[in-house]
Motif scaffolding. Structure first.
Motif, PDB file in Angstrom:
ATOM      1  N   THR A 109      88.180  96.836 -50.777  1.00 38.87           N
ATOM      2  CA  THR A 109      87.381  95.652 -50.435  1.00 38.87           C
ATOM      3  C   THR A 109      88.274  94.486 -50.037  1.00 38.87           C
ATOM      4  O   THR A 109      87.972  93.760 -49.077  1.00 38.87           O
ATOM      5  CB  THR A 109      86.475  95.247 -51.615  1.00 38.87           C
ATOM      6  N   ASP A 110      89.381  94.299 -50.735  1.00 43.60           N
ATOM      7  CA  ASP A 110      90.306  93.214 -50.378  1.00 43.60           C
ATOM      8  C   ASP A 110      90.942  93.470 -49.008  1.00 43.60           C
ATOM      9  O   ASP A 110      91.176  92.539 -48.231  1.00 43.60           O
ATOM     10  CB  ASP A 110      91.391  93.064 -51.446  1.00 43.60           C
ATOM     11  N   ILE A 138      88.456  92.485 -46.416  1.00 41.61           N
ATOM     12  CA  ILE A 138      88.424  91.025 -46.243  1.00 41.61           C
ATOM     13  C   ILE A 138      89.550  90.593 -45.307  1.00 41.61           C
ATOM     14  O   ILE A 138      89.347  89.762 -44.409  1.00 41.61           O
ATOM     15  CB  ILE A 138      88.532  90.316 -47.611  1.00 41.61           C
ATOM     16  N   ARG A 139      90.724  91.163 -45.520  1.00 44.54           N
ATOM     17  CA  ARG A 139      91.857  90.858 -44.637  1.00 44.54           C
ATOM     18  C   ARG A 139      91.545  91.282 -43.191  1.00 44.54           C
ATOM     19  O   ARG A 139      91.837  90.559 -42.236  1.00 44.54           O
ATOM     20  CB  ARG A 139      93.109  91.561 -45.147  1.00 44.54           C
ATOM     21  N   LYS A 183      91.963  99.808 -57.250  1.00 42.45           N
ATOM     22  CA  LYS A 183      93.425  99.911 -57.316  1.00 42.45           C
ATOM     23  C   LYS A 183      93.857 101.191 -58.019  1.00 42.45           C
ATOM     24  O   LYS A 183      93.306 101.550 -59.052  1.00 42.45           O
ATOM     25  CB  LYS A 183      94.011  98.708 -58.064  1.00 42.45           C
ATOM     26  N   ARG A 241      79.922  89.345 -55.226  1.00 43.47           N
ATOM     27  CA  ARG A 241      81.069  90.249 -55.421  1.00 43.47           C
ATOM     28  C   ARG A 241      80.932  91.008 -56.741  1.00 43.47           C
ATOM     29  O   ARG A 241      80.616  90.430 -57.777  1.00 43.47           O
ATOM     30  CB  ARG A 241      82.368  89.441 -55.401  1.00 43.47           C
ATOM     31  N   LEU A 249      82.587  94.052 -45.460  1.00 44.05           N
ATOM     32  CA  LEU A 249      82.792  94.376 -46.877  1.00 44.05           C
ATOM     33  C   LEU A 249      82.031  95.613 -47.302  1.00 44.05           C
ATOM     34  O   LEU A 249      82.527  96.437 -48.076  1.00 44.05           O
ATOM     35  CB  LEU A 249      82.385  93.189 -47.757  1.00 44.05           C
ATOM     36  N   THR A 293      96.247  97.663 -53.617  1.00 43.36           N
ATOM     37  CA  THR A 293      95.220  96.773 -53.065  1.00 43.36           C
ATOM     38  C   THR A 293      93.870  97.467 -53.104  1.00 43.36           C
ATOM     39  O   THR A 293      93.762  98.654 -52.754  1.00 43.36           O
ATOM     40  CB  THR A 293      95.556  96.400 -51.603  1.00 43.36           C
ATOM     41  N   LYS A 294      92.837  96.764 -53.503  1.00 47.35           N
ATOM     42  CA  LYS A 294      91.480  97.307 -53.439  1.00 47.35           C
ATOM     43  C   LYS A 294      91.059  97.432 -51.978  1.00 47.35           C
ATOM     44  O   LYS A 294      91.415  96.593 -51.145  1.00 47.35           O
ATOM     45  CB  LYS A 294      90.495  96.382 -54.164  1.00 47.35           C
TER      46      LYS A 294
END
Length: 451
Positions: free
Chosen positions: A49-50, A53-54, A40, A196, A116, A46-47
């Protein structure tokens, strides 16, 4: 020779990468760089990695992935443009992000891991290019080429011991080697991630493999504090910890370092230091096999919530041969792992993470205990926290438990259980979740207020 790992906050923007370049250039012994995905840039960000995932969830749900794809690519583009990197770098990254949609949607447990891993993998390519463009001869190496071969356990990979011989070959390179963290490759060629936050694990593996003199883990804090700074205002910093102490603190909630990352470095007898990318001249916290000098009795206090306790009572339990094994067999049959097991002569409690249980599993456990093992009473208690006071010197110091218990009592914290392992590196207190912060403050004041 040093292995240097940078976390997501250290790589979140072009300005942060400039600090990373200066750190690597400042010390020619920093020969290996392990990188996370961009983190971030601010609290609302938003990271990467996140976002990946989305992207995976949209892809496997047959939703439109265009917007998420573009967000991820633009995140890398912003960094490359500000750094003045060649257009070919962002083209290569974009192609890799688009290619993820060619992976199998169904029936492949490694697809999620491949999505990821793209965060770290593409960041490593970018960083190697940036180093080279700024006069630092560098080379990006994929974990497969590096020799990081792992078990075929999606999202929970473990390094295969045979990997270390291959990794050791990297030490003869004259370039700075840039390796993406967080994942390895199975013997069948599938990308498989560590749990993670596993870039710390990659750094430790590389350090052990090349037999480094030091493993540096750069993050956004000046090392490790004696208690969580969100609970204790301006807590003491810890200049030195042993691996055993760090393992206990990491387990109980200190998130600065992934607890699994300690194992390869510990076995390789490689000292580790936690340092701050934004303040690289600060000495940070060293993690070593043995303390170098006389040390305080308690080095740190940690707390973590999300625990439950299975409590049971059976008269003459201590005389029943095999009772403990039968209880653990119930958990094993339900694929449940446990954490601690305080006992009495007629009582036994098993503490485990609440995520291990479902309502159906809870019912089955109570049914087995009452019907099959014929316990007199059985209950499952929720919303518990564990508090650990940690320090290797406690084993030679009288009165540590008494001081802790007195502090908790004076602050009206009810101790539900106490447990201390045979190594005497830590003492664990189980309290209600709503008393966790009060307990940490009480213990910190008892052991550190006069230091």
């Amino acid at each position: 020779m040093k292995v240097t790992k940078f976390g997501g906050s250290s790589l979140a923007s072009a300005s942060q990468l400039k600090k990373v370049l200066d750190i690597i250039k400042d010390d020619p012994e920093r020969r290996f760089v392990v990188v996370s995905a961009p983190g971030k840039r601010n609290a609302e960000d938003t990271k990467v990695t996140d976002a990946l995932i989305r992207y995976y969830k949209e892809f496997t749900s047959d939703k439109d992935v265009t917007q998420t794809q573009q967000w991820i690519i633009e995140r890398y583009r912003a960094i490359t443009e500000e750094l003045g990197l060649k257009e070919s770098i962002i083209q290569e990254i974009a192609e890799d992000i688009y290619d993820l949609t060619n992976l199998p949607k169904k029936g492949n447990p490694f697809t999620y891991d491949a999505f990821l891993a793209a965060g770290e993998n593409n960041n490593a390519k970018l960083i190697a290019a940036y180093f080279n463009q700024n006069g630092l001869e560098s080379r990006y190496i994929h974990p497969k080429e590096a020799g990081i071969t792992v078990t075929a356990e999606p999202s929970n990979a473990r390094i295969l011991p045979s990997s270390y011989d291959k990794i050791e070959e990297l030490k003869d390179s004259s370039e700075v080697i840039v390796v993406p963290g967080f994942f390895g490759v199975t013997q069948d060629g599938d990308i498989c991630t560590f749990s993670r936050g596993g870039s710390d694990i990659t750094g430790s593996i590389i350090a052990a493999g090349v037999k480094a003199d030091l493993y540096e883990n750069f993050t956004d804090v000046n090392g490790i504090f004696a208690a969580h700074p969100g609970i204790i205002k301006n807590p003491h910093s810890i200049p030195e910890l042993t691996y055993k102490e760090m393992r206990e603190l990491a387990y109980a909630g200190f998130s600065v370092l992934h607890d699994e990352a300690l194992v390869p470095a510990y076995r390789g007898k490689i000292p580790l230091v936690i340092k701050n990318t934004n303040n690289p001249n600060h000495p940070g916290t060293r993690i070593v096999l043995e303390h170098s000098n006389d040390h305080v009795t308690v080095v740190g206090i940690a707390g973590d919530s999300g625990f439950v306790s299975i409590n049971m009572t059976k008269y003459l339990m201590n005389r029943e041969v095999g009772f403990g094994r039968k209880v653990l067999q119930v958990l094993e049959d339900l694929n449940i792992s446990w954490e601690h097991m305080p006992t009495g002569i007629d009582d036994l409690s098993i503490i485990l993470r609440s995520r291990e249980l479902t309502p159906i599993k809870e019912q089955e456990i109570l049914k087995q205990l009452t019907q099959k093992l014929e316990v007199d009473t059985a209950e499952i208690e929720h919303d518990l926290s564990i508090i650990m006071i940690v320090g290797e010197k406690m084993k030679s110091q009288v009165g540590v438990t008494a001081t802790a218990a007195k502090a908790l009592s004076e602050n009206e914290v009810n101790i539900q259980m106490i447990s201390q392992g045979s190594s005497e590196v830590s003492i664990m207190f189980v309290v209600s979740k709503n008393q966790e912060e009060k307990a940490i403050k009480a213990l910190y004041n008892a052991f550190f207020s006069n230091n």
